[in-house]
Design a protein around this motif. Structure first.
Motif, mmCIF file in Angstrom:
data_model
loop_
_atom_site.group_PDB
_atom_site.id
_atom_site.type_symbol
_atom_site.label_atom_id
_atom_site.label_comp_id
_atom_site.label_asym_id
_atom_site.label_seq_id
_atom_site.Cartn_x
_atom_site.Cartn_y
_atom_site.Cartn_z
ATOM 1 N N PRO A 23 -3.848 -4.892 -9.523
ATOM 2 C CA PRO A 23 -3.542 -3.593 -9.161
ATOM 3 C C PRO A 23 -4.238 -3.199 -7.752
ATOM 4 C CG PRO A 23 -4.282 -3.380 -11.562
ATOM 5 C CD PRO A 23 -4.424 -4.812 -10.900
ATOM 6 N N GLY A 24 -5.357 -3.747 -7.426
ATOM 7 C CA GLY A 24 -5.853 -3.474 -6.040
ATOM 8 C C GLY A 24 -5.351 -4.335 -5.172
ATOM 9 N N ILE A 25 -4.801 -5.462 -5.266
ATOM 10 C CA ILE A 25 -4.005 -6.135 -4.093
ATOM 11 C C ILE A 25 -2.751 -5.600 -4.058
ATOM 12 C CG2 ILE A 25 -3.002 -8.428 -3.882
ATOM 13 C CD1 ILE A 25 -5.145 -9.936 -5.242
ATOM 14 N N LEU A 39 -1.332 -4.458 -0.538
ATOM 15 C CA LEU A 39 -0.235 -4.901 0.002
ATOM 16 C C LEU A 39 0.752 -3.986 0.450
ATOM 17 C CD1 LEU A 39 0.624 -7.989 -2.342
ATOM 18 C CD2 LEU A 39 0.247 -8.123 0.121
ATOM 19 N N ASP A 40 0.663 -2.749 -0.348
ATOM 20 C CA ASP A 40 1.485 -1.647 -0.186
ATOM 21 C C ASP A 40 1.255 -0.941 1.219
ATOM 22 O OD1 ASP A 40 3.713 0.283 -0.575
ATOM 23 O OD2 ASP A 40 2.036 1.798 -0.972
ATOM 24 N N ARG A 44 1.934 -0.010 6.961
ATOM 25 C CA ARG A 44 1.288 -0.060 8.213
ATOM 26 C C ARG A 44 2.488 -0.836 9.354
ATOM 27 N NH1 ARG A 44 -3.958 -3.734 10.059
ATOM 28 N NH2 ARG A 44 -3.940 -3.343 12.295
ATOM 29 N N ALA A 45 3.012 -1.881 8.689
ATOM 30 C CA ALA A 45 3.953 -2.843 9.505
ATOM 31 C C ALA A 45 5.350 -1.558 9.554
ATOM 32 C CB ALA A 45 4.543 -3.781 8.651
ATOM 33 N N PHE A 86 -7.873 -9.533 0.067
ATOM 34 C CA PHE A 86 -7.137 -10.615 -0.014
ATOM 35 C C PHE A 86 -5.941 -10.550 0.708
ATOM 36 C CE2 PHE A 86 -9.618 -10.434 -4.021
ATOM 37 C CZ PHE A 86 -10.134 -11.753 -3.782
ATOM 38 N N VAL A 87 -5.630 -9.298 1.632
ATOM 39 C CA VAL A 87 -4.446 -9.044 2.412
ATOM 40 C C VAL A 87 -4.750 -8.747 3.836
ATOM 41 C CG1 VAL A 87 -2.527 -7.238 2.737
ATOM 42 C CG2 VAL A 87 -3.357 -7.736 0.379
#
Length: 279
Positions: free
Chosen positions: A31-33, A37-38, A43-44, A6-7
């Motif tokens: 928790p997976g999302i 996201l982290d 990465r960014a 979903f990210v």
């Protein structure tokens, strides 16, 4: 084991765009999302081409907060969230998970040295605040609403308790005492939101601002961000976040003791869970 993802991460010129794309669940967080996201935020931060980071979500609403369904289609078989013993959550496990999965994520995103911007549409409820508050700037669509009604669950606010800093003391108390919400313009007046724009212009405006910032000297931006964050920390921001996190878990521990560690779904919680489905 394959789960759903979903990210999304994309690079638009010098702007990294992180998107939470779970509109059917009002972008509720599992928790997976959060782990994904982290990974996107990391990465960014490491991407040499990215000078500014924009965080967005898809659909009508920014985020309905934590996903309370107990299911995590994004987990990919990973063991995430608090551990259970005989189906019961233990206070220590709960505390450790929320420290890692909520508080540390929010703190890390706040400290990324690149400028960050959140674009918020529709409802931003409870843990949804922990997706936009760590960002340096917040752009709100004119239909945005911000709330943290977890007082209905016997808790004094979400884990990253920045309410006083974002809303001001008296408005923070009113929102927490009444489980009410702020609209976009009210949030701008408190200083939490930088700009309010028409919904259709939310992404274009945010990207224009991000590109303008990306033209600045990266080192100057880094130091400017550090200077402002350090000033807030000198005023007590980080210490108050840590102390309020422990108060948050006093509420959890009381609830676990009252329910013998079982997960309880309250009628009031349904309003938080399903807020993204309302018109």
């Amino acid at each position: 084991m394959t789960g759903e993802h979903f990210v999304r991460y994309e690079l638009d010129g010098a702007v990294a765009v992180i998107t939470l794309d779970r509109p059917d669940a009002a972008n509720a967080q599992t928790p997976g999302i959060l782990q994904d996201l982290d990974a996107a935020w990391r990465r960014a931060e490491a991407d040499p081409e990215a000078r500014v980071i924009v965080f967005t979500t898809t659909g009508k609403h920014f985020s309905a907060g934590h996903d309370m369904s107990g299911k995590d289609p994004s987990a990919d078989g990973r063991s995430l969230g608090p551990a259970r013993v005989d189906g019961k959550i233990e206070a220590t496990s709960y505390y450790d998970w929320e420290t890692r999965g909520y508080l540390e994520y929010a703190r890390r995103w706040r400290e990324i040295p690149k400028p960050t911007i959140a674009a918020v549409q529709g409802k931003c409820i409870a843990a949804g605040l922990m997706l936009c508050w760590p960002c340096d700037l917040i752009i709100a669509a004119d239909n945005a609403q911000f709330s943290d009604p977890v007082g209905l669950l016997g808790i004094m606010g979400v884990e990253y308790h920045a309410h006083t800093w974002e809303f001001g003391a008296r408005k923070a108390k009113e929102l927490l005492f009444t489980a009410s919400s702020l609209n976009a313009e009210e949030a701008r007046q408190t200083g939490m939101v930088n700009h309010v724009v028409p919904l259709d212009d939310l992404r274009p405006f945010t990207m224009r601002l991000a590109r303008r910032i990306a033209q600045m000297d990266p080192w100057a931006l880094r130091l400017a961000k550090r200077a402002v964050n350090q000033t807030l920390d000198t005023m007590g921001f980080s210490n108050s976040i840590a102390a309020c996190f422990d108060m948050h878990h006093l509420g959890h521990t009381r609830a676990l003791a009252a329910t013998e560690g079982k997960t309880v779904v309250m009628a009031d919680l349904e309003r938080m869970k399903t807020a993204g489905r309302s018109a």
